[in-house]
Write a protein that holds these residues in place. Structure first.
Motif, PDB file in Angstrom:
ATOM      1  N   ARG A   7     -22.681 -52.474 -22.296  1.00 56.39           N
ATOM      2  CA  ARG A   7     -22.647 -53.818 -21.713  1.00 56.39           C
ATOM      3  C   ARG A   7     -23.601 -53.926 -20.528  1.00 56.39           C
ATOM      4  O   ARG A   7     -24.287 -54.934 -20.351  1.00 56.39           O
ATOM      5  N   ASP A   8     -23.655 -52.878 -19.718  1.00 54.79           N
ATOM      6  CA  ASP A   8     -24.549 -52.881 -18.560  1.00 54.79           C
ATOM      7  C   ASP A   8     -26.016 -52.878 -18.985  1.00 54.79           C
ATOM      8  O   ASP A   8     -26.888 -53.337 -18.223  1.00 54.79           O
ATOM      9  N   LEU A  35     -27.233 -54.414 -21.744  1.00 53.94           N
ATOM     10  CA  LEU A  35     -27.608 -55.577 -22.547  1.00 53.94           C
ATOM     11  C   LEU A  35     -28.671 -56.426 -21.845  1.00 53.94           C
ATOM     12  O   LEU A  35     -28.530 -56.788 -20.688  1.00 53.94           O
ATOM     13  N   ARG A  36     -29.717 -56.719 -22.606  1.00 54.04           N
ATOM     14  CA  ARG A  36     -30.766 -57.615 -22.119  1.00 54.04           C
ATOM     15  C   ARG A  36     -31.535 -58.137 -23.327  1.00 54.04           C
ATOM     16  O   ARG A  36     -31.505 -57.519 -24.408  1.00 54.04           O
ATOM     17  N   SER A  52     -19.343 -58.534 -27.514  1.00 55.85           N
ATOM     18  CA  SER A  52     -20.075 -59.107 -26.383  1.00 55.85           C
ATOM     19  C   SER A  52     -20.971 -60.217 -26.898  1.00 55.85           C
ATOM     20  O   SER A  52     -21.271 -60.294 -28.093  1.00 55.85           O
ATOM     21  N   LEU A 102     -24.747 -62.107 -25.580  1.00 57.70           N
ATOM     22  CA  LEU A 102     -25.802 -62.209 -24.591  1.00 57.70           C
ATOM     23  C   LEU A 102     -26.048 -63.694 -24.367  1.00 57.70           C
ATOM     24  O   LEU A 102     -26.591 -64.388 -25.221  1.00 57.70           O
ATOM     25  N   LEU A 141     -16.975 -60.333 -23.713  1.00 57.78           N
ATOM     26  CA  LEU A 141     -17.818 -60.081 -22.542  1.00 57.78           C
ATOM     27  C   LEU A 141     -19.111 -60.874 -22.711  1.00 57.78           C
ATOM     28  O   LEU A 141     -19.831 -60.694 -23.698  1.00 57.78           O
ATOM     29  N   ALA A 149     -22.722 -61.347 -21.297  1.00 63.32           N
ATOM     30  CA  ALA A 149     -23.702 -60.662 -20.444  1.00 63.32           C
ATOM     31  C   ALA A 149     -24.812 -61.623 -20.036  1.00 63.32           C
ATOM     32  O   ALA A 149     -25.110 -62.583 -20.734  1.00 63.32           O
TER      33      ALA A 149
END
Length: 221
Positions: free
Chosen positions: A21-22, A24-25, A96, A98, A219, A221
Motif C-alpha cells: 500500500r505504501d 502504490l503509485r 486497494s 489508487l 484502502l 491510496a
C-alpha cells in the motif's frame, strides 16, 4: 506451537500488505508490487510463497498471474499474498484503489465484506463445512451477484497452503475446535473489477477468531 506460528505469519503478511500500500503509485507494475511483498516477507524471516496482484480489469480474475501491467489512477487492486515461517503459512487478501474507486465498486466491496462476516459468524464446532460456504454464498446470491462468485469459500491452512477442511457446498465435514482455514468470498465482474476479502479463521469453542489485524475496509491510496 502451531497457533503462535500461524499468528506470527499473519502479522508478517499484514506488514507486507502495508508495504504494498505504501508503494502504490501511478505506473508501478503488478510485478513490482509483488517484489515489494517478497522483500517484506524476507525481512521478517519468512519465505515468500506466492503473490497475486491484479490491477483494474485484472482484479476480476481470481487467480491472475501478476504481469508488467502498470497500476493506473482509478484502478481497483486485489492483493492476495502469503509466506511461510517455522513450518506454517499465511494467506490474506485485501483490496486497494489508487484514487477514486470505479463506479459501483463500493457496493460490491460492502457486499463481499457482508458475506465474509456472515461466513465468520457461522463458524463454530459441530457445524458442517458446507454451511460456512452457504452463509457467504447466500448473501451474495441475495444481492444478485451469485453468478460472479466462482470459487469455494475457503480452504484449510497450516503446514500446507491448501489442505482440509475445504469450505465447499458439498462438504459435510464437521468443524472441530482448533481447525484453521481461510474465509474468502469474492465477486468478479469481467471487464470491470473484482473484489475478494480473505481472513484466516481458527475455530474456537464458541465461534472463531481471525488472525489478521488489518482492516478489510477499502484502502484508497
Amino acid at each position: 506451537m502451531p497457533g503462535a506460528a500461524l499468528q506470527e505469519n499473519a502479522r508478517i503478511a499484514d506488514a507486507a500488505h502495508i508495504a504494498i500500500r505504501d508503494a502504490l503509485r501511478d505506473g508501478i507494475t503488478e510485478r513490482e508490487l509483488v517484489k515489494v511483498a517478497k522483500v517484506r516477507f524476507e525481512a521478517d524471516g519468512a519465505r515468500f510463497a506466492f503473490g497475486i496482484v491484479g490491477a483494474g480489469v485484472h482484479s476480476a480474475f481470481p487467480h491472475h498471474l501478476s504481469s508488467d501491467t502498470p497500476v493506473r489512477t482509478g484502478d481497483a487492486i486485489v492483493v492476495d499474498i502469503g509466506g511461510k515461517k517455522d513450518g506454517y503459512f499465511s494467506d490474506i487478501t485485501r483490496m486497494s484503489c489508487l484514487g477514486h474507486p470505479p463506479e459501483g465498486y463500493q457496493e460490491v466491496h460492502d457486499l463481499v465484506d457482508a458475506a465474509t462476516k456472515a461466513a465468520l459468524a457461522a463458524i463454530r464446532p459441530g457445524v458442517n463445512a458446507r454451511m460456512i460456504d452457504k452463509a457467504a454464498r447466500d448473501v451474495i446470491d441475495a444481492a444478485g451477484y451469485g453468478a460472479f462468485f466462482t470459487h469455494r469459500t475457503g480452504h484449510g491452512l497450516g503446514s500446507e497452503i491448501h489442505e482440509p477442511p475445504y469450505l465447499t457446498g458439498n462438504n459435510d465435514l464437521v468443524l472441530e475446535e482448533g481447525m484453521v482455514f481461510t474465509v474468502e468470498p469474492g465477486v468478479y465482474l469481467p471487464g470491470q473489477f473484482g473484489v475478494r476479502l480473505e481472513e484466516v479463521a481458527v475455530v474456537t469453542g464458541g465461534g472463531c477468531r481471525i488472525l489478521s489485524t488489518l482492516s478489510r475496509d477499502l484502502l484508497i491510496a
